[in-house]
Design a protein around this motif. Sequence first.
Motif: not given
Length: 311
Positions: A244-249, A285-288, A294-295
């Motif tokens: 999982i990688t955080k992005t702008e969107d 995935v959902d839990e992480e 995540v919103k």
Amino acid sequence: IIRHGEELVVAEGGKGGRGNMAFATHKNPAPDYAENGDPGVQRRILVELKVLADVGLIGYPSVGKSTLISVVSNARPKIAEYPFTTLQPNLGMVQVGDQSFVIADLPGLIENAHLGLGLGIRFLKHIERCRVFLHVIDLTREDPYQDYLKINHELRMYDPRLLDRPQLVVLNKIDMPETEEKVTQLKEKISAPMQIISAHQRKDIDKLLYKTLEMLKNAPNIIDEIDEDIKVYQLEPEEKPYIITKTEDGFNLSGDKLKLIFERTDFTKDEAVKRFARQLRSLGVDEELRSLGVKNGDIITIFDYEFEFID
């Protein structure tokens, strides 16, 4: 591939996907979706053909090899008085009495061919399977003995074992003037078996063929060396099925196992998409994603698709 009927798998097909009945349940005995198959291996393959001939004609360009093979066999190579007339091997079947053998007219060698000069490796790879060499020497060249040494040097530099093969020295163009003295000198310097001919006038061709046939009878068979890879198996820690990688969107999901599940899913079917979502949840995935903040409504990118996270 070195034997008739031998097979080699260079690109395996992917595992087939499961049909809809594999997902049947009491509530849904006939689901309208199935699983896609895994993609197969894709490779760009270079295949090289090595000619299968008993006898190979070797020597400098334009020494009469093509003329010789056209005289002794049914091969009809291009013949001209300039180097590299023969760009590809020509094979001919030679009949000697009730016996026969295959002869190959191979592109001429030049100095440093083992480094790729001239036709270089394109020629040398073809001689590896020839059991006997006919080393054709042009008696009209300035120094035939040096030609003989240089050709053998190229064989040695490419593969020293080639010099262990039986080699018959063929002195060609005896019909040309001022060649007798060169023949005498070559006989003094070369200890290998020798035959003097004129391919153009077909002089002593029969003697050459019978000598070649006799050498073939005593020549050992070529033993192909097969490189056998030794596989070492060791236990490796299992990789995480997704990244999982955080992005702008929002967030981006990747990973080999995730890609496998993704490619097996038919996203044109609602039930298949729901099953994909359940598989993500079972992987954690959902839990992480929640632990990463995540919103509701965030965009989750998974390879070619974008999904909206709904909590």
